[in-house]
Design a protein around this motif. Structure first.
Motif, PDB file in Angstrom:
ATOM      1  N   LYS A   1       0.832  -1.202   0.000  1.00 11.82           N
ATOM      2  CA  LYS A   1       0.000   0.000   0.000  1.00 11.82           C
ATOM      3  C   LYS A   1       0.867   1.254   0.000  1.00 11.82           C
TER       4      LYS A   1
ATOM      5  N   ASN B   1      -2.689   6.277   3.061  1.00 12.10           N
ATOM      6  CA  ASN B   1      -1.933   5.023   3.119  1.00 12.10           C
ATOM      7  C   ASN B   1      -0.442   5.194   2.860  1.00 12.10           C
TER       8      ASN B   1
ATOM      9  N   GLN C   1      -5.109  -0.529  -6.583  1.00 12.27           N
ATOM     10  CA  GLN C   1      -4.095  -0.915  -7.570  1.00 12.27           C
ATOM     11  C   GLN C   1      -4.715  -1.025  -8.951  1.00 12.27           C
TER      12      GLN C   1
ATOM     13  N   TRP D   1      -6.814   8.425  -1.264  1.00 10.91           N
ATOM     14  CA  TRP D   1      -6.445   7.090  -0.782  1.00 10.91           C
ATOM     15  C   TRP D   1      -4.951   7.039  -0.476  1.00 10.91           C
TER      16      TRP D   1
END
Length: 433
Positions: free
Chosen positions: A24, A432, A376, A428
Motif C-alpha cells: 500500500k 496510506n 491498484q 487514498w
C-alpha cells in the motif's frame, strides 16, 4: 503441537499484514508522485473553470453532463453561479414534474428540435430533452447532492420556486417517473431501447425522441441512477416518514434490479428486459453484450458485492483486450452487428455509443474501484486514459477502437469524471502513505 500451530498462524498473519501495508505504501508513493495525474488534473480544472456547457460542440447546459463535472466545478468556479444553474432546471420543471435534459437562453436555440420546453417561472430560457432516456430527473438530484457535499450549502433544498421548495420539486420529479416511466409488473423504471447509457434509440425514427417505433425496455443504467438519487433523497430528508418512503423505494428498486437484470451465471447485467417485445430478430442473442457504463453506475449504486466487482472488472479488461480499445471506457462489447436494426448510423462497429471508448463512463469505473477497495486496479486502469488525454492535449468526448479522438474536443464530462477519480486516488494515497 497446538500451541506451535497457533504461534505459526499468528506469525504468518502478521507477515501477510506487513506485506500488504508495504505494498500500500509503495502504491501510495507512486500515486502521489505521478506527474501525468498532476497534469491531467490541472487541465481539467482549467477547462471546467470556463463554464457549464457540455463541450465545444455543445453550447447547451446538460444536466446529465453537469452531474459528472460539478464536483470539480465547485472548486474552480463561482458557486453562486453554479447554484443558479442548478435552480434553472427546477424553474423549467414541467407541470407534470418532468425535468429537461438542458437549456439555453431564449433566442439562442441552435438545433431543430420540435420539442421545446418553456416555463413561466423562467421566460428567459428554453429547455430541450432527449426523451428516449430516463436519467434527467435522477441526474439533477445527484448533482444537487454533490453540490451540497462540496459547498456545504444545504439551503438550496429550501429554496422556493413557484411555491414549492427544491426538495418538494425533487419528490415531484420522482412522482413523474413513477407515473410515466415505470413498469408496475417489474417495479422498475423504463425507457426506450438504447445502447447501454446512450440516448439514441436503435429503431431509428425520431432517434433521440420516443415515437411510434420505440420498444420500451428496462435497463440497469436508468435504474441504478434511480437508486443513487433515492439514496440522496434519504440523506436530504429529516422526517422519519419521508425518509422511510425513500428507503423503501430504494430497497424495492435494488432488489428488482438484482432479480430481473443481474445474470448470476455469467456475472453480468442483461442489456434489456423488454416490456412489450424486443426490436431484434428472434435468433439474435442480445445477452452476449456487456454493458460497461451501466455496470459502473450499478457499482456506484451499491448493487454488486466486492467479489462481483472484481469479476466484472476482469471481464471489462478482457473485453478491452479482445476489442483492441484503448481503455475500460469501452461502451459495450461486443458491439451490435451492423444491420441488426434500423438506425444504421448507430450500428456502425465501435462508433459512438456502439463500442466507442468513453472516459465519461470509464472514469466512473475508476472511481468505483477506488471506493470499493481496488486502488491498484484503479491506478493501473486509469493510465491509458491519462496517456491519451496527454497525447491529444484535450478531453475528447470519445475515442475509436484504435484511439482516434472523436466528438467534442473539450468534453467537460470526461474532464469531470477523470479529475474526480484522480482526487479519489490521491486521497487514498494520502491515507496510506
Amino acid at each position: 503441537m497446538r500451541t506451535k500451530f497457533i504461534l505459526l498462524s499468528i506469525l504468518m498473519f502478521a507477515f501477510s499484514a506487513s506485506l500488504v501495508a508495504q505494498n500500500k505504501k509503495e502504491l501510495a508513493k507512486k500515486i502521489l508522485s505521478d506527474k501525468k495525474m498532476d497534469t491531467v488534473y490541472a487541465m481539467a480544472e482549467k477547462l471546467l473553470a470556463k463554464g457549464f456547457n457540455a463541450g465545444d460542440g455543445y453550447p447547451q447546459v446538460w444536466i446529465r453532463d453537469m452531474n459528472t463535472f460539478i464536483e470539480t466545478s465547485c472548486k474552480v468556479y463561482n458557486t453562486d453561479t453554479i447554484r443558479k444553474n442548478l435552480l434553472t432546471f427546477y424553474r423549467l420543471q414541467q407541470p407534470n414534474g418532468e425535468i429537461v435534459d438542458g437549456y439555453v437562453l431564449k433566442g439562442h436555440v441552435t438545433w431543430n428540435d420540435p420539442n421545446i420546453y418553456t416555463s413561466d417561472l423562467d421566460p428567459g430560457h428554453v429547455g430541450f430533452k432527449n426523451t428516449v432516456e430516463t436519467d434527467q430527473e435522477t441526474s439533477l438530484i445527484q448533482a444537487i447532492a454533490k453540490y451540497i457535499r462540496v459547498t456545504g450549502d444545504a439551503s438550496i433544498l429550501n429554496e422556493k420556486i413557484g411555491g414549492k421548495t427544491v426538495l418538494e420539486r425533487m419528490a415531484f420529479s420522482i412522482d413523474y417517473l413513477l407515473k410515466n416511466r415505470y413498469s408496475e409488473k417489474y417495479q422498475l423504471l423504463t425507457g426506450a431501447t438504447t445502447q447501454d447509457w446512450g440516448d439514441v434509440q436503435i429503431e431509428g425514427g425520431a432517434v433521440v425522441d420516443v415515437d411510434e417505433n420505440t420498444h420500451w425496455a428496462i435497463d440497469v443504467y436508468d435504474n441504478a441512477m434511480f437508486v443513487i438519487a433515492l439514496n440522496d433523497m434519504i440523506g436530504f430528508t429529516k422526517l422519519t416518514a419521508g425518509k422511510q418512503k425513500w428507503m423503501n423505494l430504494k430497497q424495492l428498486t435494488s432488489t428488482n434490479i438484482r432479480k430481473y437484470l443481474w445474470d448470476e451465471k455469467n456475472h453480468k447485467f442483461i442489456p434489456h428486459l423488454y416490456v412489450n417485445g424486443s426490436p431484434f430478430p428472434a435468433d439474435f442473442d442480445e445477452n452476449k453484450m456487456h454493458y460497461h457504463g451501466g455496470t459502473a453506475v450499478a457499482i456506484e449504486a451499491g448493487l454488486l458485492s466486492k467479489e462481483e466487482i472484481a469479476l466484472v472488472n476482469k471481464q471489462m479488461l478482457k473485453n478491452v483486450a479482445l476489442s483492441g480499445a484503448p481503455s475500460i471506457g469501452l461502451t459495450i462489447y461486443p458491439p451490435y452487428p451492423e444491420g441488426i436494426y434500423k438506425n444504421s448510423n448507430a450500428s456502425k462497429l465501435y462508433v459512438y455509443q456502439n463500442g466507442g471508448d468513453w472516459h465519461w463512463f470509464g472514469g466512473r469505473m475508476i472511481q468505483q474501484l477506488v471506493a470499493n477497495g481496488f486502488p491498484q486496479e484503479a491506478y493501473d486502469e486509469i493510465q491509458p486514459m491519462l496517456s491519451i488525454v496527454l497525447k491529444h492535449s484535450k478531453f475528447y468526448e470519445w475515442y475509436g477502437v484504435h484511439g482516434e479522438p472523436s466528438g467534442s474536443g473539450d468534453f467537460k464530462g470526461s474532464a469531470g469524471v477523470l479529475s474526480t477519480a484522480i482526487v479519489m486516488l490521491r486521497d487514498w494515497a494520502q491515507k496510506n502513505k
